[in-house]
Design a protein around this motif. Structure first.
Motif, mmCIF file in Angstrom:
data_model
loop_
_atom_site.group_PDB
_atom_site.id
_atom_site.type_symbol
_atom_site.label_atom_id
_atom_site.label_comp_id
_atom_site.label_asym_id
_atom_site.label_seq_id
_atom_site.Cartn_x
_atom_site.Cartn_y
_atom_site.Cartn_z
ATOM 1 N N GLN A 192 11.631 9.756 28.662
ATOM 2 C CA GLN A 192 12.864 9.170 30.140
ATOM 3 C C GLN A 192 13.979 8.973 30.190
ATOM 4 O O GLN A 192 14.486 8.028 30.792
ATOM 5 N N GLY A 193 14.584 9.058 29.125
ATOM 6 C CA GLY A 193 16.436 8.871 28.714
ATOM 7 C C GLY A 193 16.373 8.203 27.835
ATOM 8 O O GLY A 193 17.762 6.699 28.336
ATOM 9 N N ARG A 194 15.518 6.462 27.957
ATOM 10 C CA ARG A 194 15.204 5.156 27.357
ATOM 11 C C ARG A 194 15.802 5.111 25.888
ATOM 12 O O ARG A 194 15.916 6.345 25.745
ATOM 13 N N TYR A 195 16.664 4.335 25.704
ATOM 14 C CA TYR A 195 16.701 3.506 24.377
ATOM 15 C C TYR A 195 15.698 3.787 23.751
ATOM 16 O O TYR A 195 14.591 3.674 23.753
ATOM 17 N N GLY A 196 15.685 4.765 22.544
ATOM 18 C CA GLY A 196 15.148 5.382 21.410
ATOM 19 C C GLY A 196 14.539 4.202 20.601
ATOM 20 O O GLY A 196 13.464 4.196 19.603
ATOM 21 N N GLY A 197 15.415 3.256 20.300
ATOM 22 C CA GLY A 197 14.855 2.007 19.071
ATOM 23 C C GLY A 197 14.963 2.148 17.974
ATOM 24 O O GLY A 197 14.401 1.670 17.301
ATOM 25 N N TYR A 198 16.081 3.334 17.637
ATOM 26 C CA TYR A 198 15.786 3.659 15.990
ATOM 27 C C TYR A 198 17.511 3.379 15.891
ATOM 28 O O TYR A 198 18.146 4.067 16.809
ATOM 29 N N HIS A 199 17.392 3.814 14.550
ATOM 30 C CA HIS A 199 19.035 4.313 14.233
ATOM 31 C C HIS A 199 18.585 6.114 13.352
ATOM 32 O O HIS A 199 17.313 6.044 13.050
ATOM 33 N N PRO A 200 19.679 6.713 14.145
ATOM 34 C CA PRO A 200 19.392 8.072 12.719
ATOM 35 C C PRO A 200 19.393 8.186 11.100
ATOM 36 O O PRO A 200 19.523 7.315 10.624
ATOM 37 N N LYS A 201 18.087 8.498 10.326
ATOM 38 C CA LYS A 201 18.402 8.703 9.212
ATOM 39 C C LYS A 201 19.720 8.974 8.463
ATOM 40 O O LYS A 201 19.648 8.129 7.449
ATOM 41 N N ARG A 247 16.361 5.293 7.200
ATOM 42 C CA ARG A 247 15.883 5.910 7.513
ATOM 43 C C ARG A 247 15.625 6.372 9.346
ATOM 44 O O ARG A 247 16.056 6.043 10.092
ATOM 45 N N GLY A 248 14.655 7.561 9.410
ATOM 46 C CA GLY A 248 15.173 7.051 11.148
ATOM 47 C C GLY A 248 13.310 7.129 11.604
ATOM 48 O O GLY A 248 12.786 6.041 10.648
ATOM 49 N N HIS A 272 28.826 4.753 7.815
ATOM 50 C CA HIS A 272 27.594 5.059 7.963
ATOM 51 C C HIS A 272 27.714 6.491 7.859
ATOM 52 O O HIS A 272 27.400 7.061 7.277
ATOM 53 N N TYR A 273 27.587 6.956 9.152
ATOM 54 C CA TYR A 273 27.307 8.832 9.332
ATOM 55 C C TYR A 273 28.454 9.235 9.584
ATOM 56 O O TYR A 273 29.089 9.447 10.017
ATOM 57 N N ASP A 274 28.805 9.482 8.194
ATOM 58 C CA ASP A 274 30.732 9.598 8.174
ATOM 59 C C ASP A 274 30.614 11.226 8.198
ATOM 60 O O ASP A 274 31.618 12.108 8.749
ATOM 61 N N ASP A 305 0.503 -0.940 -0.094
ATOM 62 C CA ASP A 305 -0.009 -0.085 0.160
ATOM 63 C C ASP A 305 0.885 1.100 -0.520
ATOM 64 O O ASP A 305 1.094 1.330 1.135
ATOM 65 N N PRO A 306 0.999 1.764 -1.210
ATOM 66 C CA PRO A 306 1.498 3.443 -1.057
ATOM 67 C C PRO A 306 1.208 3.939 -0.129
ATOM 68 O O PRO A 306 1.826 5.119 0.199
ATOM 69 N N GLY A 307 -0.102 4.139 0.465
ATOM 70 C CA GLY A 307 0.192 4.976 1.548
ATOM 71 C C GLY A 307 0.742 5.158 3.050
ATOM 72 O O GLY A 307 0.884 5.742 3.834
ATOM 73 N N TYR A 308 1.379 3.871 2.810
ATOM 74 C CA TYR A 308 2.536 3.670 3.833
ATOM 75 C C TYR A 308 3.923 4.552 3.469
ATOM 76 O O TYR A 308 4.376 3.974 2.174
ATOM 77 N N VAL A 309 4.425 4.887 3.896
ATOM 78 C CA VAL A 309 5.743 5.517 3.552
ATOM 79 C C VAL A 309 6.713 5.029 4.261
ATOM 80 O O VAL A 309 7.257 5.675 5.206
ATOM 81 N N ASN A 310 7.672 4.185 4.027
ATOM 82 C CA ASN A 310 9.189 3.510 5.037
ATOM 83 C C ASN A 310 8.406 3.417 5.965
ATOM 84 O O ASN A 310 8.904 3.532 6.848
ATOM 85 N N GLY A 311 7.337 2.792 6.407
ATOM 86 C CA GLY A 311 7.266 1.546 7.499
ATOM 87 C C GLY A 311 5.785 0.866 7.485
ATOM 88 O O GLY A 311 5.138 1.694 7.164
ATOM 89 N N LEU A 312 5.678 -0.332 7.767
ATOM 90 C CA LEU A 312 4.416 -0.395 8.042
ATOM 91 C C LEU A 312 3.924 -1.499 6.658
ATOM 92 O O LEU A 312 2.918 -1.894 6.973
ATOM 93 N N GLU A 313 4.763 -1.030 5.362
ATOM 94 C CA GLU A 313 3.751 -1.546 4.063
ATOM 95 C C GLU A 313 3.841 -3.389 4.123
ATOM 96 O O GLU A 313 3.063 -3.679 4.063
#
Length: 488
Positions: free
Chosen positions: A416-425, A218-219, A457-459, A179-187
């Motif tokens: 609350q300072g917890r791990y964000g669960g993602y990599h920066p985009k 992607r973030g 990767h994040y040069d 579904d193209p209604g999702y953009v870079n997540g949950l498709e």
């Protein structure tokens, strides 16, 4: 060709090169059509793809349309009956492709088959997608050891990740693709759930294993992701939660029913932590952990004796159980002693049997990681003043933010300072988050050896750090950047 790999890419040419080179080295790739969809890249990606010549087919989009649109363009460029959707930030272990296609052949009832994905440090990133009690999808057992029994079972799931997923073309066309209604997540999750609505099977093939950098392209905090979550909630308000079913089936959550309430719950500590525990439960956990340490020491001693080394070192006798009173610091000290004893015995085994595999065995991955954590703590103790705040590229590992009197934050972090669960985009997002936390009091950034790939990767992020802040080089353990002042 019976199978076509559809690889959508947007910038990050170095990642694409690694992915394609590894894919072309797979024996099964001889029977694989490779379609790369350049989704509006603005870096050197077009030149890179041109260099592969006839080994791949390239579809070029002038403007980025997102994952779903790019995958649809790739499917339109091939007639293959099997479609392998593959992220460009994946590198497979030898034989992964043949294994995944063999699983598709062995299970014709499955419309979609996913692979097991690991983080670069060897822990699990994806071993199936489960629906939580909040009716949102999550990668089940993320962060578990790769050899844990729960992540080494090929079985059905409601969904698997599109980062590496084989789909039968008939099923794809019947549903109209992602579904193209999702953009870079949950498709991918939405697609799998729609398959399930039609009675089709989605399954995981755990023997097909790849390393995945989990969405560095992607973030996780973008408006597109938030819009995708809202779309998912609206479309699937009654989706069936099933995460607890897996936890129970895998023996990680056990319920013992008595005649009356309360029932007894047993939770594997790898799965969950329990807050506000009673003192009796805390004491029981400490005692059981001490017993495990003692048994481990005895097992090592017996193993050394069986290996033929004379007079293996005897463990010091333990006091009677009634006299033992342990706290967390004492428990940690005992664990460190056992680890040190294992390291010494491994060295003795190698010296005693220089012509055997024992000479090259070395410590296992968990022990190596524990040694790395202790080495990092030593570096922090030597180089960071007490009380200074250290930000750690931790991927959520709580051990890495226990730094002997130095406040430590996860990086990146969420509420609350917890791990964000993602990599920066990208580097810009990583730099922005770094400076935001620096303004809030972060004085050092620590990059453990297992996260050195960040600096490649994040040069631009790496350049930002090296040009502005003083660096403590500890190549065997970590890199430490002093953020409280400029480079002096």
């Amino acid at each position: 060709m019976r199978c076509a790999a559809i690889i959508p890419v947007h910038n990050h040419a170095a990642l694409t090169r690694s992915c394609l080179d590894a894919l072309l080295e797979e024996p099964a790739s001889r029977d694989l059509e490779i379609v790369v969809v350049d989704d509006g890249s603005t870096d050197s990606t077009p030149d890179l793809l041109e260099g592969y010549g006839d080994a791949i087919r390239v579809r070029r989009r002038e403007r980025s349309g997102g994952f779903a649109v790019a995958c649809g363009d790739g499917v339109a460029a091939t007639k293959a009956p099997l479609l392998l959707f593959l992220n460009n930030d994946t590198v497979g272990e030898r034989g992964w492709l043949e294994t995944l296609l063999a699983d598709a052949d062995a299970h014709p009832e499955a419309a979609a088959i996913g692979a097991k994905l690991l983080y670069p440090d060897g822990t699990v990133q994806h071993a199936g997608v489960a629906i939580g009690q909040d009716r949102l999808p999550r990668h089940v057992y993320g962060g578990f050891p790769a050899d844990h029994p729960a992540v080494n079972r090929s079985r059905p799931f409601q969904a698997v990740t599109g980062a590496c997923m084989v789909v039968r073309r008939q099923a794809w066309e019947r549903l109209g693709g992602f579904d193209p209604g999702y953009v870079n997540g949950l498709e991918d999750t939405d697609f799998c759930l729609r398959l399930g609505e039609q009675g089709a099977i989605v399954r995981l093939c755990h023997k097909s294993v790849l390393v995945h950098l989990e969405s560095p392209t992607r973030g996780r905090r973008s408006p597109e992701i938030e819009a995708g979550v809202a779309r998912f909630k609206e479309r699937w308000p009654e989706v069936r939660p099933d995460d607890l079913e897996y936890f129970v089936a895998d023996g990680l959550l056990c319920l013992d029913y008595a005649g009356t309430h309360p029932i007894r719950l047993t939770i594997d500590p790898l799965l969950a932590s329990v807050e506000d525990r009673a003192d009796a439960t805390e004491g029981l956990l400490v005692r059981r952990a001490a017993q495990v340490n003692e048994l481990l020491r005895e097992t090592v001693r017996l193993s050394v004796g069986m290996a033929g080394i004379d007079d293996p070192p005897e463990p010091e006798p333990s006091p009677p159980r009634e006299a033992v009173e342990l706290d967390h610091a004492d428990l940690l000290r005992r664990a460190q002693e056992v680890e040190a004893a294992i390291a010494d015995l491994q060295a003795e085994l190698a010296a005693a049997r220089p012509d055997s595999r024992l000479a090259h065995a070395g410590p296992g991955p968990q022990l190596r990681y524990r040694r790395l954590v202790e080495r990092i703590r030593g570096v922090v103790h030597e180089r960071v003043p007490p009380g200074a705040t250290v930000m750690v590229v931790s991927r959520g590992d709580e051990e890495l933010v226990e730094l002997d009197g130095r406040p430590a934050w996860h990086f990146p972090q969420g509420a609350q300072g917890r791990y964000g669960g993602y990599h920066p985009k990208d580097s810009a997002e990583a730099i922005s988050h770094l400076e935001e936390l620096r303004d809030r009091g972060g004085e050092y950034l620590l990059v453990p050896r297992t996260a050195f790939w960040w600096l490649e990767h994040y040069d631009s992020f790496a350049e930002h750090l090296s040009s502005r802040y003083a660096t403590v080089e500890c190549e065997d353990a970590c890199k430490l950047f002093a953020l409280s002042g400029g480079k002096g």
